[in-house]
Design a protein around this motif. Structure first.
Motif, short mmCIF file in Angstrom:
data_model
loop_
_atom_site.label_atom_id
_atom_site.label_comp_id
_atom_site.label_asym_id
_atom_site.label_seq_id
_atom_site.Cartn_x
_atom_site.Cartn_y
_atom_site.Cartn_z
N TYR A 206 -41.86 37.73 -6.58
CA TYR A 206 -42.08 36.29 -6.41
C TYR A 206 -43.52 35.91 -6.73
O TYR A 206 -43.77 34.91 -7.40
CB TYR A 206 -41.73 35.88 -4.98
N VAL A 207 -44.46 36.69 -6.23
CA VAL A 207 -45.87 36.37 -6.50
C VAL A 207 -46.20 36.64 -7.96
O VAL A 207 -46.86 35.83 -8.62
CB VAL A 207 -46.80 37.18 -5.57
N GLY A 210 -44.90 33.85 -10.07
CA GLY A 210 -45.38 32.51 -9.78
C GLY A 210 -44.47 31.69 -8.89
O GLY A 210 -44.73 30.50 -8.66
N ALA A 211 -43.42 32.29 -8.34
CA ALA A 211 -42.52 31.56 -7.46
C ALA A 211 -43.10 31.40 -6.05
O ALA A 211 -42.61 30.60 -5.26
CB ALA A 211 -41.17 32.27 -7.37
N ALA A 212 -44.12 32.18 -5.72
CA ALA A 212 -44.81 32.07 -4.44
C ALA A 212 -46.29 32.35 -4.66
O ALA A 212 -46.67 33.05 -5.61
CB ALA A 212 -44.23 33.05 -3.42
N ASP A 213 -47.10 31.82 -3.75
CA ASP A 213 -48.55 32.03 -3.86
C ASP A 213 -49.02 33.22 -3.05
O ASP A 213 -50.01 33.87 -3.42
CB ASP A 213 -49.30 30.78 -3.36
N VAL A 214 -48.32 33.52 -1.95
CA VAL A 214 -48.78 34.55 -1.02
C VAL A 214 -47.59 35.33 -0.50
O VAL A 214 -46.56 34.74 -0.12
CB VAL A 214 -49.51 33.92 0.19
N MET A 229 -51.23 46.30 -10.18
CA MET A 229 -50.57 45.37 -11.10
C MET A 229 -51.55 44.33 -11.62
O MET A 229 -52.28 43.70 -10.84
CB MET A 229 -49.39 44.70 -10.39
N GLU A 230 -51.58 44.17 -12.90
CA GLU A 230 -52.51 43.23 -13.54
C GLU A 230 -52.21 41.81 -13.09
O GLU A 230 -51.06 41.37 -13.03
CB GLU A 230 -52.39 43.34 -15.06
N GLY A 231 -53.26 41.08 -12.75
CA GLY A 231 -53.12 39.69 -12.37
C GLY A 231 -52.82 39.46 -10.91
O GLY A 231 -52.70 38.31 -10.48
N LEU A 232 -52.69 40.54 -10.14
CA LEU A 232 -52.40 40.42 -8.71
C LEU A 232 -53.53 41.06 -7.91
O LEU A 232 -54.16 42.02 -8.35
CB LEU A 232 -51.08 41.09 -8.35
#
Length: 311
Positions: A206-207, A210-214, A229-232
């Protein structure tokens, strides 16, 4: 990230069985259904009483349920075998030391672990489940094994500057947690609006998507599952209140619990326990405070225990 939901060896619940468990609710009642005990519990008296139903058991066989959350218990995608810190401990105690023939089954939905235990579908839950008063009403726990802290999985280098639940309470972010997990319960208590997912991997997805922020979860899980993981970003761990995981059993399986606890105490005292779980990233910092018991975690106020045992 792909989450493997196929069961090992004996197989997970069928869709119909999952519906039965969902109908059980947290008290594990079978709504008149006769429980299917799988391989049975590890009591030598031949039967066990569970929620008013008689469960036939086999003295040498144990079925142990796992949940797909690294680094506690999951199915290795390459080998198809169970792995993780709690699985390694379960294998050492139940197989190597106590001599049980063990079958592992994966339950993909966290909320079904205790109902499935009480319905007799498995005899032990090996998933790093934290001990708290609500769960203690439904199941018995072995003695404390691993201390957990919390973290958040976010994107964009934690642009919101999140550190604790207080920061979430003041935000308008889309927040998720694992259904039935302690993080969700804490946020309920704090009045933090959030949604839930059935698996840890779903939360990561989900994060990432982009379906969730946190996504709020134990820190070591997020580091293991998404730390590279790239971008997280996984935020710095924090302790909201004391949280210690253990193996879960049916209330009536006192002989099995005593057997397990005796071997666990030996592993802890000798240092072998830390050697086993260190392979999965656990350190001395995750070992339980000296003297704390499962009974304390079931019965006493969490805030007082936090003050007593945590710095």
């Amino acid at each position: 990230m792909t989450f493997k939901t196929s069961a090992l060896r004996a197989g997970a619940f069928s869709a119909a069985a999952l519906l039965v468990l969902t109908a059980c609710g947290d008290n594990g009642e079978e709504n008149g259904e006769e429980p299917d005990n799988g391989n049975g519990a590890a009591e030598e008296n031949g039967t066990a009483e569970g929620d008013g139903e008689e469960i036939t058991v086999e003295g040498d066989e144990l079925t142990i349920s796992l949940f797909g959350e690294e680094p506690y218990s999951w199915i290795d995608e390459e080998t198809g075998e169970p792995t993780g810190a709690t699985i390694a401990v379960a294998e050492e105690i139940f197989e190597n030391r106590l001599g049980y023939n063990v079958t592992f089954e994966e339950e993909p939905t966290w909320d079904n672990l205790i109902p499935g235990l009480n319905a007799g579908h498995w005899d032990v839950v090996s998933a790093g489940m934290s001990i708290n008063a609500d769960r203690c009403e439904q199941a018995s726990f072995g003695e404390p094994e691993l201390v957990y802290t919390t973290a958040f999985l976010v994107a964009d280098e934690n642009a919101a500057g999140l550190e604790t639940f207080d920061d979430l309470a003041e935000s308008d972010l889309d927040i998720i947690a694992l259904s039935g997990a302690i993080e969700s319960g804490w946020m309920d208590d704090l009045g933090i609006e959030h949604s839930t997912v059935d698996s840890a991997a779903d939360g990561v997805d989900y994060v990432e998507g982009g379906a969730a922020d946190v996504f709020a979860l134990t820190a070591i899980s997020l580091e293991s599952m998404a730390g590279d993981m790239e971008g997280l970003t996984v935020t710095a761990p924090f302790a909201h209140e004391i949280s210690i995981g253990a193996h879960a059993f049916r209330h009536e399986d006192t002989e099995l619990i005593d057997e397990f606890n005796a071997e666990l105490a030996d592993l802890m005292e000798s240092g072998e326990y830390l050697e086993i779980v260190s392979e999965f990233g656990f350190t001395e910092a995750e070992m339980p405070p000296a003297g704390i018991t499962a009974q304390e975690l079931c019965d006493e106020d969490p805030e007082e225990l936090t003050e007593q045992y945590l710095d």
